[in-house]
Design a protein around this motif. Structure first.
Motif, PDB file in Angstrom:
ATOM      1  N   SER A  40      44.152  40.323  41.682  1.00 41.33           N
ATOM      2  CA  SER A  40      44.021  39.424  40.547  1.00 41.33           C
ATOM      3  C   SER A  40      43.107  40.105  39.205  1.00 41.33           C
ATOM      4  O   SER A  40      42.194  40.735  39.407  1.00 41.33           O
ATOM      5  CB  SER A  40      43.255  38.066  40.860  1.00 41.33           C
ATOM      6  N   PRO A  76      39.392  41.163  49.501  1.00 43.37           N
ATOM      7  CA  PRO A  76      39.773  41.009  47.716  1.00 43.37           C
ATOM      8  C   PRO A  76      38.823  40.989  46.975  1.00 43.37           C
ATOM      9  O   PRO A  76      37.759  40.392  47.076  1.00 43.37           O
ATOM     10  CB  PRO A  76      40.514  39.668  47.812  1.00 43.37           C
ATOM     11  N   VAL A 121      33.909  39.878  42.493  1.00 49.02           N
ATOM     12  CA  VAL A 121      34.543  40.277  41.205  1.00 49.02           C
ATOM     13  C   VAL A 121      33.858  41.409  40.597  1.00 49.02           C
ATOM     14  O   VAL A 121      32.681  41.806  40.601  1.00 49.02           O
ATOM     15  CB  VAL A 121      34.667  39.038  40.137  1.00 49.02           C
ATOM     16  N   ALA A 165      39.099  32.390  34.761  1.00 47.06           N
ATOM     17  CA  ALA A 165      39.034  33.179  35.943  1.00 47.06           C
ATOM     18  C   ALA A 165      38.082  32.552  37.050  1.00 47.06           C
ATOM     19  O   ALA A 165      38.559  32.597  38.268  1.00 47.06           O
ATOM     20  CB  ALA A 165      38.378  34.547  35.810  1.00 47.06           C
ATOM     21  N   ARG A 172      33.679  34.388  45.412  1.00 42.62           N
ATOM     22  CA  ARG A 172      34.523  35.353  45.328  1.00 42.62           C
ATOM     23  C   ARG A 172      33.859  36.625  44.610  1.00 42.62           C
ATOM     24  O   ARG A 172      33.343  36.695  43.696  1.00 42.62           O
ATOM     25  CB  ARG A 172      36.040  35.052  44.644  1.00 42.62           C
ATOM     26  N   GLU A 194      38.343  40.812  42.695  1.00 42.92           N
ATOM     27  CA  GLU A 194      39.070  40.182  41.617  1.00 42.92           C
ATOM     28  C   GLU A 194      38.631  41.056  40.407  1.00 42.92           C
ATOM     29  O   GLU A 194      37.664  41.664  40.354  1.00 42.92           O
ATOM     30  CB  GLU A 194      38.950  38.721  41.160  1.00 42.92           C
TER      31      GLU A 194
END
Length: 317
Positions: free
Chosen positions: A146, A118, A6, A249, A4, A120
């Motif tokens: 997020s 996305p 970030v 996280a 993901r 984060e």
């Protein structure tokens, strides 16, 4: 497993360094950038420390310099906790890299507004950079899916009896962020100290490893253990705040959390910087209480947390 994306905002002292190493070595995360803000140490030291940690992680990630003081111009540092250099006075070599020319606030705005998927956000520091980005571009709140915040407390603080360091360092910025519509998870200091602990045996395991991230991580944890021993007379566990928040996280399943209304006190003589978490189950939102605006961590699975930290640091690739 696809990592993901970030972005991490930090004020790199000892516990931020551990959290950064955890994120950079985690197969769950692809760190797009690290933004720096004054906090544990002055901004120039934060930038230097962040570059140093990135280089010891074996990764290549851009670093951005941000706010040097709070929204209202106040500033405090915590060298007495993190050492004069912010990294436990370990004598780590100066970094070879340099921060990007773009400011942290500008990077936050364009990274989230231009993101195709996305991204984060994890914050380990006073929320000045994030608040400034929200003020500059209010639509940013709709672009951050997020936000995990290491900050605040439920029952008591560390820098004052009522307030935790990150929030107390810039309550006005924290207020801006808490009032935004960003989906937020708050990982409070007092919960981490109760559940987010690592043992002396964990530290020894990391210190004995051949990789630079294990060696630096182990030395930083050893510094914390020795510091706590000096302060408390004896210590066999440490509870550094930022790596625990980063672990939440990475794997939210290690935490127990509930939705609550969280307000930030900006004016109290004795309570400035307090996160007021309304856990009254008999008060309905709209009848004097604000609507829930954050997921607040109230407990962590300590065994799972320790396993996540060790498994991540022990990875060789």
């Amino acid at each position: 497993m696809t990592p993901r994306n970030v972005i991490i905002d930090c004020d790199t002292g000892v516990d931020d360094a551990l959290a950064l190493l955890l994120a950079l070595r985690s197969p769950s995360f692809n760190v797009l950038g690290i933004t720096c803000v004054a906090g544990n140490v002055s901004l120039d030291k934060v930038v230097r420390n962040t570059l140093t940690v990135v280089e010891h992680s074996g990764k290549s990630v851009p670093v951005y310099a941000g706010a040097a003081t709070s929204l209202v111009g106040r500033g405090r540092t915590a060298e007495h906790v993190h050492g004069d250099d912010g990294l436990g006075n370990l004598g780590l070599p100066a970094p070879q890299g340099r921060a990007e020319s773009e400011s942290a606030v500008a990077f936050l705005v364009h990274a989230f507004m231009a993101a195709a998927g996305p991204v984060e956000l994890v914050t380990l520091a006073p929320l000045t950079n994030v608040a400034l980005a929200l003020i500059l571009e209010p639509q940013l709140a709709e672009r951050i899916p997020s936000l995990v915040i290491m900050g605040g407390d439920i029952t008591g603080g560390n820098v004052t009896p009522a307030a935790e360091f990150n929030i107390h360092s810039d309550p006005e910025a924290a207020d801006v962020v808490m009032r935004s519509g960003i989906p937020k998870t708050l990982v409070p200091y007092d919960v981490i100290k109760a559940y987010g602990t690592l043992t002396a045996a964990n530290i020894a395991t990391l210190e004995s490893g051949p990789t630079p991230w294990r060696q630096v991580g182990g030395r930083l944890m050893r510094f914390l253990l020795e510091r706590d021993t000096d302060h408390l007379g004896s210590a066999d566990v440490i509870g550094p705040a930022d790596p625990a928040a980063m672990a939440v996280a990475i794997d939210p399943g290690i935490a127990t959390a509930g939705m609550y209304h969280v307000a930030v006190e900006t004016r109290g003589e004795h309570t400035r910087g307090t996160t007021v978490v309304d856990r009254r189950d008999w008060v309905r939102p709209g009848s004097g209480a604000g609507a829930p605006n954050a997921s607040v961590v109230t407990a962590m699975d300590t065994v799972a947390y320790r396993a996540l930290v060790l498994d991540t640091f022990l990875r060789s690739v």
